[in-house]
Design a protein around this motif. Structure first.
Motif, PDB file in Angstrom:
ATOM      1  N   MET B  20      36.665 -86.321 -16.758  1.00  0.00           N
ATOM      2  CA  MET B  20      36.701 -87.749 -17.079  1.00  0.00           C
ATOM      3  C   MET B  20      35.356 -88.246 -17.598  1.00  0.00           C
ATOM      4  N   PHE B  21      34.287 -87.859 -16.912  1.00  0.00           N
ATOM      5  CA  PHE B  21      32.972 -88.361 -17.304  1.00  0.00           C
ATOM      6  C   PHE B  21      32.466 -87.711 -18.597  1.00  0.00           C
ATOM      7  N   ALA B  22      33.043 -86.572 -18.944  1.00  0.00           N
ATOM      8  CA  ALA B  22      32.630 -85.919 -20.191  1.00  0.00           C
ATOM      9  C   ALA B  22      33.033 -86.766 -21.396  1.00  0.00           C
ATOM     10  N   GLN B  23      34.016 -87.676 -21.194  1.00  0.00           N
ATOM     11  CA  GLN B  23      34.477 -88.507 -22.319  1.00  0.00           C
ATOM     12  C   GLN B  23      33.636 -89.766 -22.507  1.00  0.00           C
ATOM     13  N   SER B  24      32.773 -90.074 -21.550  1.00  0.00           N
ATOM     14  CA  SER B  24      31.985 -91.314 -21.650  1.00  0.00           C
ATOM     15  C   SER B  24      30.993 -91.235 -22.804  1.00  0.00           C
TER      16      SER B  24
END
Lengths: 200, 156
Positions: B20-24
């Motif tokens: 999820m945080f890789a998409q930020s």
């Protein structure tokens, strides 16, 4: 724990050396390499997206400002994780002093209703995605009940999949302490989530 | 104790956060801005004051003289508003050479902008009232007593 660059990519050491020699582009590469992992780590402590972004910028700013004194005695990633953890804990102390409190979980639930907690690889249908979002919100509630040290250990072990030895270096404690914190945190999470998981 | 002690769905949910945080979006633009702001903040008070005064003197000499006069009055009022013994130690630590310093001793050479500002601030931070040496032409002041540096003014 070091990021594993492809053969074409320079190592952390090389990028650190180039940054210390005055190449700011090299530091940008380090930021891009580590920001996702640092973001997860900081979020694990703060449990709030907005505050996480601020603390993340502050983490890399501190790293950039102090890189000249980094001597490579530890791995760059360990050093950076330590800065991230300390920055997150400092931010948490400041947040405790603000009127609205530390973790506005209601705001996070609204945020999670968006797209971020939907993991396409885990959720093949809408129902599963909704369950996943609910579980993420429930997880946040349970994590918020743990101390910041216990949350940090869970983040580094269960999310980042670091070893006990690596976590001990980052946390500045013994491996035994890491294991006992992890044991306690897992027990608490299991107990808190038990009812929710049974109802699913 | 390892992660296997967590139920699989909880373990999966935790690991999903990594993806999820890789998409930020990247924080690089914010970081660059933060570094620029910090560099600007490092510019000292003296440099900023000098730059501002130089710019003002070049563009509007009359306004510069007026601003100096306002600054002198403000600092004088501030001086009398502060308890009598504040900053006394710093003033006492001045050397004889410092004490003999005066803008008039610069001779034919006009004083630098820094000297002007030093003198202006000194004239109100040291005991004794300042008086105009050149009748308001350039707002130069003769020091009646010890001059002060910027650092001591800030500390004061």
């Amino acid at each position: 724990m070091t990021a594993s660059p492809t053969p074409a990519e320079p190592s952390d050491q090389e990028l650190v050396r180039r940054t210390q020699a005055g190449d700011p582009g090299a530091f940008d590469q380090l930021v891009l390499r580590y920001e996702s992992r640092m973001r997860v780590t900081i979020y694990g402590v703060l449990l709030n997206h907005e505050d996480t972004e601020d603390a993340l910028v502050e983490t890399f700013f501190k790293a950039y400002r102090n890189l000249a004194s980094f001597q490579g005695k530890s791995e760059f990633s360990t050093w950076l994780y330590r800065i991230a953890k300390n920055t997150a804990l400092n931010a948490l102390r400041k947040l405790r002093r603000r009127p609205q409190g530390v973790v506005p979980l209601e705001g996070e639930e609204a945020f999670n209703e968006g797209h971020l907690f939907i993991d396409e690889s885990l959720s093949s249908d809408t129902r599963r995605q909704l369950e996943n979002k609910e579980l993420q919100n429930k997880l946040n509630e349970c994590l918020a009940l743990l101390s910041e040290d216990h949350r940090t250990v869970v983040t580094l072990f269960d999310i980042q999949e670091l070893s006990h030895a690596e976590i001990a270096k980052i946390m500045g404690c013994s491996e035994g302490t890491v294991r006992s914190r992890l044991f306690y945190a897992h027990k608490q999470l299991q107990s808190q989530l038990q009812r929710y998981l049974r109802s699913q | 104790m390892d992660s296997s002690s967590l139920p699989p769905e909880v373990r999966d949910a935790l690991r999903a956060r990594r993806a999820m945080f890789a998409q930020s979006p990247s924080v690089l633009p914010h970081l660059h801005r933060r570094i620029r702001v910090a560099a600007m903040e490092r510019t000292s008070f003296r440099e900023r004051l000098s730059a501002w005064a130089a710019a003002l003197a070049a563009v509007r000499p009359a306004a510069y003289a007026g601003a100096c006069a306002v600054l002198a009055v403000t600092l004088t009022l501030a001086h009398f508003a502060i308890p009598a013994h504040s900053g006394r130690t710093m003033v006492a630590a001045r050397t004889t050479a410092d004490t003999s310093y005066s803008l008039n001793e610069v001779g034919a050479l006009p004083p630098s902008l820094d000297q002007k500002i030093d003198a202006l601030i000194s004239s109100v931070s040291a005991p004794g009232a300042p008086h105009s040496a050149t009748a308001g032409v350039d707002a130069h002041y003769v020091l009646t007593s010890t001059p002060a540096s910027y650092d001591s003014v800030v500390a004061f």
